[in-house]
Design an enzyme around this catalytic site. Structure first.
Site, short mmCIF file in Angstrom:
data_model
loop_
_atom_site.label_atom_id
_atom_site.label_comp_id
_atom_site.label_asym_id
_atom_site.label_seq_id
_atom_site.Cartn_x
_atom_site.Cartn_y
_atom_site.Cartn_z
N GLN A 30 0.82 -1.21 0.00
CA GLN A 30 0.00 0.00 0.00
C GLN A 30 0.86 1.26 0.00
OE1 GLN A 30 -1.60 -0.99 4.06
NE2 GLN A 30 -1.46 1.22 4.36
N CYS A 36 -5.20 0.42 3.57
CA CYS A 36 -5.23 -0.99 3.96
C CYS A 36 -6.61 -1.60 3.77
CB CYS A 36 -4.76 -1.14 5.40
SG CYS A 36 -5.80 -0.27 6.61
N HIS A 87 -6.21 -1.43 11.44
CA HIS A 87 -5.55 -1.90 10.22
C HIS A 87 -6.38 -3.02 9.60
CE1 HIS A 87 -2.34 -2.45 7.40
NE2 HIS A 87 -1.96 -3.62 7.86
N ASN A 125 -0.72 -9.33 4.76
CA ASN A 125 -0.64 -7.90 4.99
C ASN A 125 -0.45 -7.17 3.66
OD1 ASN A 125 -0.53 -5.49 6.38
ND2 ASN A 125 1.15 -6.09 7.72
#
Length: 355
Positions: A156, A162, A297, A317
């Protein structure tokens, strides 16, 4: 009196550029747990400078000038100390130098988080309405990467997007499961176009993004590539093909069994609290460190399993493949707390898609 090799190097370096690095003589000696370096290496100032320089080369860092470079070195040294001290006391996971090692923790949080939970949509809390409520024979482990339903780890960058990456990972998963085609989809379209409730690089929520995709579809990554910033919405870009979903479902909150039932069937979007300092430098293992449950997140759960008596959830992630275990983190499950590790059980959801 003869100087040691370390002292001679430091003496020479004092007449060179790095003489301007400020490292106090009162610093205690540390037995730094950095692979490839001995304790002597990391208590010698010149070796610390060399480590910083090699780290700069590895990650392609560029600084505006000497003053900025000096400031980043001091931050790097402080982060190195944190990594060392934590690695001495933790056992199930470990920390390491990564591309974030020249950032203060406050800078890191401001840059790489972006889940906004202050205006949550009404969530489906009814177990009777949960799609996978009656799912039985839960497998001991599931890894959607091995099943071909997970695309490469993305990054990102310096955009608090996110939520878009979490959404897209879950949609890419269900699309592959239903169609057999693993297709990279566009986070940028969500950032540019899904603006009714979400706020681009300033954060958002996955459920709102699922609703947008159900109404509008989503372009492929190659047709609407990521910019790392907010752009102009081009919903009909090149009239290219879009991937669609039917809708989305929420997993009952704070119910790990329900989360695992859903995860056994498809990748999920989940929220976590990732603002702890250990998250910044997580390098491997089953994370069971200190964290709260204030979700900040968005990530994707793509499997679960066990290792050496520890049960974990596999989380994808959006901080690039150099972070963690090639972009992933294994987070401890069966913690005995309803919200789970870092709140992972609080807000899971998933897209639905019919043939």
């Amino acid at each position: 009196m003869a100087l040691s090799s370390c002292s001679r190097l430091l003496f020479v370096a004092s007449f060179m550029l790095f003489s301007f690095f400020v490292v106090t003589s009162s610093d205690p000696a540390h037995d730094f747990s950095i692979v490839g370096y001995s304790p002597d290496d990391l208590t010698c100032i010149n070796k610390l400078i060399n480590l910083f320089e090699s780290w700069i080369d590895k990650h392609g860092k560029k600084y505006k000038g000497l003053e900025e470079k000096l400031r980043r070195f001091q931050i790097f040294k402080d982060n190195l100390k944190h990594i060392d001290e934590r690695n001495k006391v933790i056992s199930n996971y470990w920390l390491g130098l990564n591309e974030f090692a020249d950032m203060t923790h406050d800078e890191f949080k401001k840059t790489y988080l972006g889940l906004k939970t202050d205006q949550l949509p009404k969530r489906n809390q009814s177990p009777e309405e949960f799609k996978y409520r009656d799912f039985e024979n839960l497998p001991n482990s599931v890894d959607w990467r091995k099943k071909g339903a997970v695309t490469r780890v993305k990054n990102q960058g310096s955009c608090g997007s996110c939520w878009a990456f979490s959404t897209v990972a879950a949609v890419e998963g269900i699309n592959q499961i239903v169609t057999g085609n693993l297709t990279e989809l566009s986070e940028q379209e969500l950032i540019d176009c899904d603006t009714a409730y979400n706020n681009g690089c300033n954060g958002g929520l996955m459920d709102y993004a699922f609703a947008y995709i159900a109404s509008n579809g989503l372009h492929k990554e190659e047709d609407y590539p990521y910019l790392m910033e907010e752009g102009t919405c081009e919903q009909n870009r090149d009239e290219s093909e879009s991937v669609t979903i039917s809708g989305y479902h929420d997993v009952p909150a704070n119910d790990e069994e329900s989360l695992l039932k859903a995860l056994a069937n498809q990748p999920l979007s989940v929220g976590i609290e990732a603002s702890g300092r250990d998250f910044q430098f997580y390098s491997g293992g089953v994370f069971d460190g200190h964290c709260g449950t204030e979700l900040d997140h968005g990530v994707a759960a793509v499997g679960y399993g066990s290792s050496k008596g520890l049960n974990y959830i596999i989380v994808k992630n959006s901080w690039g493949p150099k972070w963690g275990e090639k972009g992933y983190i294994r987070m401890k499950r069966n913690t005995g707390k309803p919200a789970g590790m870092c709140g992972v059980n609080k807000m899971p959801s998933f897209p639905t898609k019919t043939n």
